[in-house]
Design a protein around this motif. Structure first.
Motif, PDB file in Angstrom:
ATOM      1  N   ALA A  33      46.908  43.073  47.875  1.00 58.81           N
ATOM      2  CA  ALA A  33      46.797  43.637  46.532  1.00 58.81           C
ATOM      3  C   ALA A  33      46.162  42.646  45.558  1.00 58.81           C
ATOM      4  CB  ALA A  33      48.178  44.058  46.021  1.00 58.81           C
ATOM      5  N   GLY A  66      42.914  43.558  43.627  1.00 62.22           N
ATOM      6  CA  GLY A  66      42.918  43.576  42.169  1.00 62.22           C
ATOM      7  C   GLY A  66      41.758  42.805  41.588  1.00 62.22           C
ATOM      8  N   ASP A 108      38.565  44.909  42.449  1.00 65.73           N
ATOM      9  CA  ASP A 108      38.563  46.168  41.717  1.00 65.73           C
ATOM     10  C   ASP A 108      38.217  45.958  40.246  1.00 65.73           C
ATOM     11  OD1 ASP A 108      38.749  48.818  42.335  1.00 65.73           O
ATOM     12  OD2 ASP A 108      40.877  49.001  41.909  1.00 65.73           O
ATOM     13  N   THR A 109      38.701  44.879  39.673  1.00 63.30           N
ATOM     14  CA  THR A 109      38.444  44.605  38.261  1.00 63.30           C
ATOM     15  C   THR A 109      36.962  44.387  38.001  1.00 63.30           C
ATOM     16  OG1 THR A 109      40.631  43.649  37.935  1.00 63.30           O
ATOM     17  CG2 THR A 109      38.918  43.013  36.366  1.00 63.30           C
ATOM     18  N   GLN A 141      50.182  50.985  42.635  1.00 62.63           N
ATOM     19  CA  GLN A 141      49.825  49.582  42.482  1.00 62.63           C
ATOM     20  C   GLN A 141      48.468  49.395  41.805  1.00 62.63           C
ATOM     21  OE1 GLN A 141      47.545  47.544  44.750  1.00 62.63           O
ATOM     22  NE2 GLN A 141      46.622  49.507  45.279  1.00 62.63           N
ATOM     23  N   SER A 142      47.519  50.266  42.091  1.00 64.52           N
ATOM     24  CA  SER A 142      46.201  50.136  41.461  1.00 64.52           C
ATOM     25  C   SER A 142      46.261  50.451  39.970  1.00 64.52           C
ATOM     26  CB  SER A 142      45.177  51.048  42.148  1.00 64.52           C
ATOM     27  OG  SER A 142      45.486  52.414  41.939  1.00 64.52           O
ATOM     28  N   GLY A 147      47.004  47.293  38.218  1.00 69.56           N
ATOM     29  CA  GLY A 147      45.834  46.426  38.186  1.00 69.56           C
ATOM     30  C   GLY A 147      44.850  46.861  37.127  1.00 69.56           C
ATOM     31  N   SER A 148      44.562  48.162  37.075  1.00 67.14           N
ATOM     32  CA  SER A 148      43.605  48.667  36.082  1.00 67.14           C
ATOM     33  C   SER A 148      44.168  48.539  34.674  1.00 67.14           C
ATOM     34  CB  SER A 148      43.232  50.126  36.383  1.00 67.14           C
ATOM     35  OG  SER A 148      44.373  50.971  36.349  1.00 67.14           O
ATOM     36  N   GLN A 173      48.488  42.896  42.367  1.00 71.61           N
ATOM     37  CA  GLN A 173      47.451  43.559  41.567  1.00 71.61           C
ATOM     38  C   GLN A 173      47.328  42.930  40.186  1.00 71.61           C
ATOM     39  OE1 GLN A 173      45.148  45.965  41.320  1.00 71.61           O
ATOM     40  NE2 GLN A 173      45.130  46.705  43.418  1.00 71.61           N
ATOM     41  N   ALA A 231      44.030  41.114  38.997  1.00 71.42           N
ATOM     42  CA  ALA A 231      43.300  41.691  37.869  1.00 71.42           C
ATOM     43  C   ALA A 231      43.113  40.667  36.749  1.00 71.42           C
ATOM     44  CB  ALA A 231      44.039  42.919  37.337  1.00 71.42           C
TER      45      ALA A 231
END
Length: 254
Positions: free
Chosen positions: A17, A21, A24-25, A55-56, A59-60, A214, A218
């Motif tokens: 994760a 994270g 994804d960021t 979990q995402s 992070g977002s 995450q 992030a």
């Protein structure tokens, strides 16, 4: 469902994760890591999707708050867009439980490849603010809810779609578009998560371990993106778009 929640498993999911994270960021596509990890942990598919969304979402949210706090994104610029994305995501999450998303098997990888080609062949894209091709109002009522709907309905590449649409249609630079994408993606993630939670599909114990990873990933990704801007965003976006397209085709056509 009986899952063995060993310290090793929880630590592994935390690490996955964290990396997801970070990726994804900056570029999107972290689900390519977290969703397979949950499936390998023997989590049933629907619960894996729901727990992955849990979990995402954290992070977002972390990335979105960082973008807002650092002034990369202004509240007035995204207020209506957040609501539009949220509403679209709710409809998409509800509909996916009744409709086969197979019609998108070829369309989504094609769009991802086109985005990768655009950033590769047009190196100046997103370097500076340009004239908008679409009014803010029209974008708010068309593309924002449409991409939000896609996030709830399917999901892969949502961050890339938001960022690209902000550059192409609204004339934003790459850093600003990516920052705005984090905020809109956060809204669509949370809306989708609420639907999953209402259906009792989330596995909270696994999600809790991944939330920590995450948030840390992030935070690192947000500060890296702000510091290095398009130098790190562009190659990661291109790479993740191609990777998501290949993964999508592999899972659905091979």
């Amino acid at each position: 469902m009986d899952l063995v929640l060993s310290p090793g498993l929880l630590a592994a999911l935390f690490g996955v994760a964290l990396l997801a994270g970070f990726i994804d960021t900056i570029a999107g596509g972290g689900g390519l890591l977290t969703l397979p990890a949950l499936l390998l942990a023997q989590v049933p598919p629907v619960s894996a999707l729901a727990t992955n969304k849990l979990q995402s979402s954290f992070g977002s949210l972390t990335a979105a708050l960082t973008m807002l706090r650092r002034g990369i994104v202004k509240v007035d610029d995204i207020r209506g867009l957040v609501f539009s994305s949220l509403v679209g995501s709710v409809f998409g999450t509800v509909l996916v439980q009744f409709v086969d998303p197979g019609i998108l098997v070829l369309l989504i990888p094609l769009i991802l490849v086109l985005i990768a080609l655009y950033f590769t062949l047009v190196p100046t894209a997103g370097l500076e603010e340009t004239t908008a091709r679409m009014s803010r109002r029209k974008y708010c009522f068309t593309l924002a809810p449409l991409i939000g709907f896609y996030d709830g309905f399917l999901g892969p590449g949502t961050g890339s779609f938001f960022a690209f649409s902000k550059i192409w249609f609204r004339g934003r630079n790459l850093l600003g578009a990516t920052g705005a994408a984090k905020v809109m993606n956060c809204a669509s993630n949370i809306a989708s998560l609420v639907v999953f939670v209402a259906g009792g599909k989330v596995i909270w114990s696994l999600g809790a371990a991944m939330i920590g990873g995450q948030i840390l990933g992030a935070l690192i990704g947000s500060h890296t993106m702000i510091r290095h801007g398009s130098r790190i965003i562009r190659p990661l976006v291109v790479g993740m778009c191609l990777l998501m397209a290949a993964s999508y085709l592999w899972k659905n056509l091979v």
